[in-house]
Design a protein around this motif. Structure first.
Motif: not given
Lengths: 229, 406
Positions: B285-291
């Motif tokens: 999820i964090v990966g997506i938000s950082l993306l």
């Protein structure tokens, strides 16, 4: 010093090819004081960009201080600009968020010079143009004439072989114009090679030699009688 | 190196010149990092407290228990450990240090002065103190002599003590457990809850007493915890135990074990694997938000390059190479993203602490240093990756065009 041999410059605009320079030969010796004149669209700006190594010719050879620059890569041209050319622009082109001192230090950044040495040299260059009390002022806190003097200090701080000025007085009133031209005259007297681009006869009259460009060709090249003597 | 220091200070100055914009640009990274740090801190705090509660049960403790599948319960043929199994552990297997059988004794309600509770009643021997890692805060634990003489004595948990409103020092008081009177000899240390289940609602009575009171009572069941003398041999001991217990229980070859040998820390391991899964999902999820945050940075940087076209032209005229411009813009993007990440880490820590302190009985939040370093590093990398496009655009600008740009 500056040696142009059969320089041709073409631009491609859409389907059309524009011939900006149609075969220019030119020689400028060390410590000459030259004015490039001509109407807009004549090719004088293109000529100046080539001399300033901002651009490469389509054909022909440009030999600067004995070195052929026509075949240099973009990277190498940047180094030549940094070491050999000092630019002064019509609208000053100072970095707005930086102080006068930082502006003058900027070219030395690309020489990988230590910050203290940069600072010393830049302060000295600003003193030379009479701005030792304006080191920490930003461009918007300076008058037009002061800004152009900062630009001259920036152009000279790296001790370039050519000072290349594009309409340096175009944005200045007549009094500051003559101040700046006085500065150029003094620099020339100290041995600096100066190439000016202008369309004002008064300004060209400061130079030793006038070169008129028209339709991509040099149509006139003569010593200036008032100065040559 | 000098080049980077120069570019670094230039990048910092440029971000500083547009403080509000820089802040808004990096908000995506900031919020992403904040979320991950907050959740990780809560999860880690929780996980640490679980591990701590189980650390008393060393990894050299194994537990032998009967194994039953749903069929056994349906048919009523429930496997149980026998006293022979305990004997085998005690006397037949080398490498075992202490054996602590625990007999669950469903004796009924426990009464004290008209109040009743239903704690877990466990028959245990003196070894249980070391093997299970239980200690008394007042009085004593069960002794060999309690066992030998089948004394009617009890060591009670703090919940039992509280719910029955016994004196703060309950030693010497009498409890009615089922139909027998027991004298309290000790109060266990408080252990707290795991997943909402109290570890303090229990009473230990001597094993021999539990055995005689339950007899062959259907609902009683036994587990045996034992410690291994040499931790390095734990696997060999486990194999030896399996072989011997199969023989004791007369299991023919080829028949599956009707018992299991569990490591005491297997629960912790299981819990840790749950935490790891949760962390992995979270990382996604964090990966997506950082993306998303990275795309925001790229977007603004592209605008910024267009806006600063003339400045780039000037720098090129002064002798900046492609590489100089590229490094400057990349560093700017990385720095922007890193600053967002750092602020996010701090806010995430505060949020985690806030959450942990708002929930009663919740362990304090905790973030391992490496998670913070990884979060900061990752956000900087996001900046570099999403800075590549704008920085190459800036580096590729033609100086003449750029100078002419209004």
């Amino acid at each position: 010093m500056i040696e142009l041999k059969g320089i041709v410059k073409r631009y491609v605009l859409g389907d059309e090819t524009v011939l900006a320079l149609a075969g220019v030969d030119l020689f400028v010796a060390r410590n000459e004081y030259v004015a490039l004149i001509g109407p807009s669209g004549s090719g004088k700006s293109t000529l100046m960009n080539l001399i300033g190594c901002l651009d490469s010719p389509s054909e022909g050879q440009y030999i600067l201080n004995g070195r052929d620059t026509s075949a240099l890569s973009e990277q190498e041209l940047a180094v030549v600009r940094n070491r050999e050319i000092g630019f002064v622009f019509q609208s000053f082109h100072l970095l707005p968020r930086q102080s006068a001192l930082q502006n003058v230090m900027q070219p030395l950044v690309y020489r990988r010079m230590s910050p203290s040495e940069r600072r010393d040299r830049a302060a000295q260059a600003l003193r030379n143009v009479g701005l030792s009390d304006r080191l920490d002022h930003r461009p918007n806190q300076l008058s037009g004439g002061q800004r152009q003097r900062v630009a001259v200090a920036r152009a000279l701080v790296g001790e370039p072989s050519i000072l290349l000025a594009d309409e340096p007085t175009g944005n200045l009133d007549s009094r500051t114009s003559s101040e700046i031209m006085g500065l150029f005259d003094a620099l020339h007297a100290l041995g600096q090679t100066v190439v000016l681009v202008t369309h004002e006869p008064d300004i060209a009259a400061h130079c030793q030699r006038t070169i008129r460009v028209f339709d991509g060709l040099i149509v006139e090249d003569h010593p200036n009688p008032a100065r040559a003597a | 190196m000098n080049v980077f220091v120069e570019a670094f200070s230039a990048a910092l100055a440029s971000l500083n010149a547009h403080r509000l914009r820089s802040f808004l640009t990096t908000l995506g990274i900031l919020i992403g990092t904040m979320a991950v740090i907050a959740v990780v801190s809560v999860l880690q705090g929780f996980s640490d407290s679980i591990s701590n509660q189980f650390s008393d049960l060393g990894s050299n403790t194994l537990t032998l228990a009967a194994k039953n599948d749903p069929d056994n319960f349906r048919t009523g043929q429930i496997n149980r450990l026998t006293f022979e199994d305990v004997g085998a552990l005690r006397y037949k297997i080398s490498g075992i240090e202490r054996v602590a059988p625990i007999l669950r004794a469903p004796l009924g309600a426990t009464l004290y002065k008209g109040r009743a509770v239903a704690p877990q009643i466990q028959g245990a021997t003196e070894e249980a103190q070391d093997v299970l890692g239980v200690d008394t805060s007042i009085g004593r634990f069960l002794t060999a002599s309690d066992e030998k003489n089948s004394r009617r004595v009890a060591v009670i948990g703090t919940d039992v003590n509280d719910q029955l409103r016994m004196p703060r020092d309950p030693v010497g008081e009498y409890l009615l457990i089922g139909r027998e009177w027991f004298r309290v000899v000790g109060l266990l240390e408080k252990r707290g809850e795991i997943f909402g289940f109290s570890q303090d609602n229990r009473i230990f009575i001597p094993f021999s007493v539990a055995r005689s009171l339950t007899g062959t009572f259907e609902r009683s069941s036994m587990e045996v915890s034992f410690t291994v003398t040499n931790l390095a041999e734990v696997n060999q001991v486990r194999e030896r135990t399996e072989r011997t217990i199969r023989a004791t229980r007369k299991l023919p070859p080829g028949k599956a074990n009707d018992f299991e040998i569990k490591a005491a820390d297997s629960f912790v391991r299981q819990f840790n694997s749950i935490t790891a899964t949760a962390t992995a999902v979270l990382a996604g999820i964090v990966g997506i938000s950082l993306l998303v945050g990275g795309i925001g940075i790229m977007n603004i940087m592209l605008v910024s390059v267009t806006e600063r076209t003339r400045e780039i032209g000037i720098l090129k005229a002064l002798g900046a190479t492609r590489r100089d411009i590229l490094i400057q813009f990349l560093l700017e993007a990385a720095l922007l993203s890193l600053l967002g990440g750092l602020i996010g880490i701090v806010l995430g820590l505060l949020t985690g602490m806030g959450i942990a302190s708002l929930i009663p009985n919740f362990p304090p939040a905790h973030v391992p240093i490496w998670v913070m370093i990884a979060a900061a590093g990752f956000s900087a990398i996001v900046g570099v990756v999403f800075g590549i496009a704008p920085a190459s655009k800036a580096a590729a600008l033609d100086p003449i065009e750029a100078l002419r740009y209004e």
